[in-house]
Design an enzyme around this catalytic site. Sequence first.
Site, PDB file in Angstrom:
ATOM      1  N   LYS A 519       0.936  -1.224  -0.008  1.00 40.36           N
ATOM      2  CA  LYS A 519       0.144  -0.027   0.066  1.00 40.36           C
ATOM      3  C   LYS A 519       0.882   1.330   0.042  1.00 40.36           C
ATOM      4  O   LYS A 519       2.101   1.068   0.091  1.00 40.36           O
ATOM      5  CB  LYS A 519      -0.856   0.128   1.218  1.00 40.36           C
ATOM      6  CG  LYS A 519      -0.192  -0.014   2.683  1.00 40.36           C
ATOM      7  CD  LYS A 519      -1.024  -0.083   3.686  1.00 40.36           C
ATOM      8  CE  LYS A 519      -0.385  -0.378   5.172  1.00 40.36           C
ATOM      9  NZ  LYS A 519      -1.330  -0.196   6.200  1.00 40.36           N
ATOM     10  N   ARG A 617     -10.116   0.317  15.504  1.00 35.58           N
ATOM     11  CA  ARG A 617     -10.469   0.828  14.033  1.00 35.58           C
ATOM     12  C   ARG A 617     -11.396  -0.041  13.344  1.00 35.58           C
ATOM     13  O   ARG A 617     -12.148  -0.714  14.077  1.00 35.58           O
ATOM     14  CB  ARG A 617      -8.920   1.058  13.446  1.00 35.58           C
ATOM     15  CG  ARG A 617      -8.010   2.078  13.879  1.00 35.58           C
ATOM     16  CD  ARG A 617      -7.035   2.023  12.927  1.00 35.58           C
ATOM     17  NE  ARG A 617      -6.411   0.958  12.068  1.00 35.58           N
ATOM     18  CZ  ARG A 617      -5.294   0.935  11.457  1.00 35.58           C
ATOM     19  NH1 ARG A 617      -4.382   1.979  11.287  1.00 35.58           N
ATOM     20  NH2 ARG A 617      -4.910  -0.232  10.625  1.00 35.58           N
ATOM     21  N   TYR A 745      13.350  32.368   3.939  1.00 35.93           N
ATOM     22  CA  TYR A 745      12.112  33.157   4.145  1.00 35.93           C
ATOM     23  C   TYR A 745      12.088  33.481   5.753  1.00 35.93           C
ATOM     24  O   TYR A 745      12.665  32.451   6.201  1.00 35.93           O
ATOM     25  CB  TYR A 745      10.625  32.248   3.671  1.00 35.93           C
ATOM     26  CG  TYR A 745      10.178  32.378   2.495  1.00 35.93           C
ATOM     27  CD1 TYR A 745      10.216  33.642   1.753  1.00 35.93           C
ATOM     28  CD2 TYR A 745      10.499  31.177   1.703  1.00 35.93           C
ATOM     29  CE1 TYR A 745       9.610  33.559   0.490  1.00 35.93           C
ATOM     30  CE2 TYR A 745       9.984  31.197   0.512  1.00 35.93           C
ATOM     31  CZ  TYR A 745       9.508  32.563  -0.198  1.00 35.93           C
ATOM     32  OH  TYR A 745       9.067  32.206  -1.607  1.00 35.93           O
ATOM     33  N   MET A 793       9.392  25.774  -0.957  1.00 37.43           N
ATOM     34  CA  MET A 793       8.387  24.763  -1.775  1.00 37.43           C
ATOM     35  C   MET A 793       9.178  23.962  -2.621  1.00 37.43           C
ATOM     36  O   MET A 793       8.875  22.817  -2.583  1.00 37.43           O
ATOM     37  CB  MET A 793       7.214  25.470  -2.552  1.00 37.43           C
ATOM     38  CG  MET A 793       6.357  24.619  -3.301  1.00 37.43           C
ATOM     39  SD  MET A 793       5.035  25.552  -4.119  1.00 37.43           S
ATOM     40  CE  MET A 793       3.988  26.103  -2.844  1.00 37.43           C
TER      41      MET A 793
END
Length: 852
Positions: A519, A617, A745, A793
């Site tokens: 997965k 769960r 930044y 980013m």
Amino acid sequence: MISLYDFLNAANGQLFGEPAAQLFTNFCLDPYLADSSTLFVALQTPRGNTDQYIEEAIQRGAGGVVCTHPPDCETDGVSVVMVRDPFDAMIAWSKYILKKYTPHIVAVSGSSAKSVAVKAIAHLLSQKYGVHGGDIDVSGLLNIPLSLANMRPDDEYLVLKFDVEKPGDMADLLEIASPDIAVICHIDCYHPSTFTSCNQLLDEYRMLVKAVPEQGLVVLNADDAQAAELAETVTAPVRTVAMDVFGADLMAYNILTDTARTGFDLRFGSERFVARWIPLLGKFHLYSALAALAVGQYAGVPLDRGLRALTKLTPIAGRLSPLRGTGGAALIDDSYSANMISTHGALEWLSDVKYEHQAVVILGDMDDLADHTQLGHRAVGIQAAQVADVLITLGAQAAQAARSAVDHGMDSQSVFSAYSVEEVLNAVRRYHLTKDDIVLIKGGREARMEHITRALLDNPEDEPNTVRYMPQVEETDEHPGSQTLYTSWIEVDTAILGDNIGIIRNMLADHVTLCAVIKADAYGHGAVATAHVALQSGATYLAVASMTEALELRDAGIEAPILILTYTPLHAIRQAVRSNLTVTIFDLEQARAYDRAVRDMRDPLKYHVKVDTGMGRMGVLARDALHMFRYLAALSHMQLEGIYTHFSVADEDLDFTREQVAQFKRVVQAVRASGFDVTYAHCANSAGVLQGPEFHMDMVRPGVMMYGMAPAPGLQLPPGINPALSWKTTVLQVKTLPAGHNVGYGNAYTTQETEKIAILPVGYADGLRRSPRSWQSVLIRGQRAPLIGRVSMEKATVSVQHIAGVVPGDEVVLLGSQGDDAITADEVARWLGTINYEVVTNILRHVPRTIS
């Protein structure tokens, strides 16, 4: 030969120090191939300026060096030329030499078979003239200076490849060399991503044929609709060649092919030439021979003489080149490159010659097909299904061809998808090749299929006859190469992955099924490749998190059982039946809805029931499980296959885990006693696998441990299990900041003194976390470079004040090893205050996975 003073004059260069050698036989772009006869050129490359390798080139004996700045090393006995830009200097020298010697230039262009055409034309013209055939293994503008380096002053003809890789390339080529003759054999409109349309690609070829003077010649393939169309824009005489279209000037017919040569009859006007042959394979390369005959005839070489000359050609490495393979098999090496048109040509040849032979096709990812990648590979799969007895693919894109071949009737037992050379070789070995077999090896440059060719040679002494790519800089521990087009990339070592899974398999009793959990894109490792490796290394079942993940595997041709571990939406449940997927049931109403949805389908819906034994769960509570099973028995369109639970603290609280197992075993015992046929009862995740056989039951579901990571800090992995994933980028820029200069930044970091920094083209949009904590350091040149300032980013900054020699293009390791050090997912998890699972799964999927 390259004259030092010709180069200085043409490039407006300046000598640094006293000159030594004044004549050179060739340019050298790779310092590791330098010798006393070569002129090493320190080019600006995508990995940075190769000035850093000047010392290496000199140590290896380079007779001369071309660079932009005075070298930082001893240069006695070496001719050093300084220029503003080494690439521009080579181009200026090329123009100078062409003006000085004025050869007749034959420009060979098109999408495929250019190298064969160059060799055939040069060979045929050499029957009457001094001819220099250009370098056939180099693409782009550099092909011209590298080709001219060993041209003789008395060569009357120069035959060059005019490669077009992006818009504007043809204009640049024509600015350097003005052709007297242009040849275009094939045009593939499955164009590279640098072109927005086929017409934009055709504009490049139109520019070439328009540039040929009225007294020149244009040779076009009349069977290629795109090439034939170019005749409308030509002012020079046009000579056409064909095998199918009547009316062509030179037409081959009655074509016969085998594994050594191609026979044909030739018509030119009223003349007929019967029973001729060339030692090249297939119709695809026969077009190149016909083009050579057309050029030769224009230059005064009679057709009969040209036909005799062509029988002396020798195949070119990697271009449908016949070799002797293991067991005496006919090994056909077509590994140099692959696009749609050349792959179609290779498979067409195989269809013509296979007769009683078993045809084994080994297909790697084709070269850049842009938006046509999936369509192109699936089209090749359709053709392979009609030709191949065995199809073996290498790479994620080629796997689509494998799936397409199965979809179009090929026996799935004869189709294999591999993600490493070793997997390919293992698949080939199953067939015990003999002299009755033909093995066709075809793939793009990045697929590096020549490694497979060499491994399958009957005689290792034939290796010089295989493809040899020449990197600009040899790959070493300090300077490993990277071919990726992206700013960062993942490398997954399938050999390590396979070893890990094999070790897990050996930990289990024979009756225990190994279900590989893949997965989250196989924990960031690439689901399709991991699934193939897992199934070849001992797993027989797969588990994923969603229908989307399961269908990705089915689309890749994977037919093993797949369990979807979480909820499958009702609207998708019929697809689960069609795709032979197994779903998870955790609620009675859910089960009833599924049953109603599939009641009119031929096959039942397979399912496993999940029991909640303490995780809290998804799952039916253990106390309610038997009650639900009694109602499940009435659902006639469902087929029970298994029952499972999940551990919550197997990595830290063994007593609680044993209580979970006890609860689960009581449920399983009761269900089986009630008459339910349960094939698989399973509970062990990675931590459960490591805790021992009492947790293994009928099946285990290892996840994170398969990838070489421990499920928790306190659990030790067995010896031999290692991380299979590395995350890398390169240095974008290096600069020195003065004291008091801010970085990033928010001015979050300020230099305290003069400090050298490196900018990396990777950021939080790729998975390099920004806050509340980030990576502490990366590896550059085998040393740790601390991150400074805030992660942006798509950029990050590191301090390299303490690391000597860092330059743009240097490899940077964010995860993995370099030199004697390594940064592991466990270490990064400690930096971030999380777990190793999150570290690897948070690397975004747009970061490409390179499977090795």
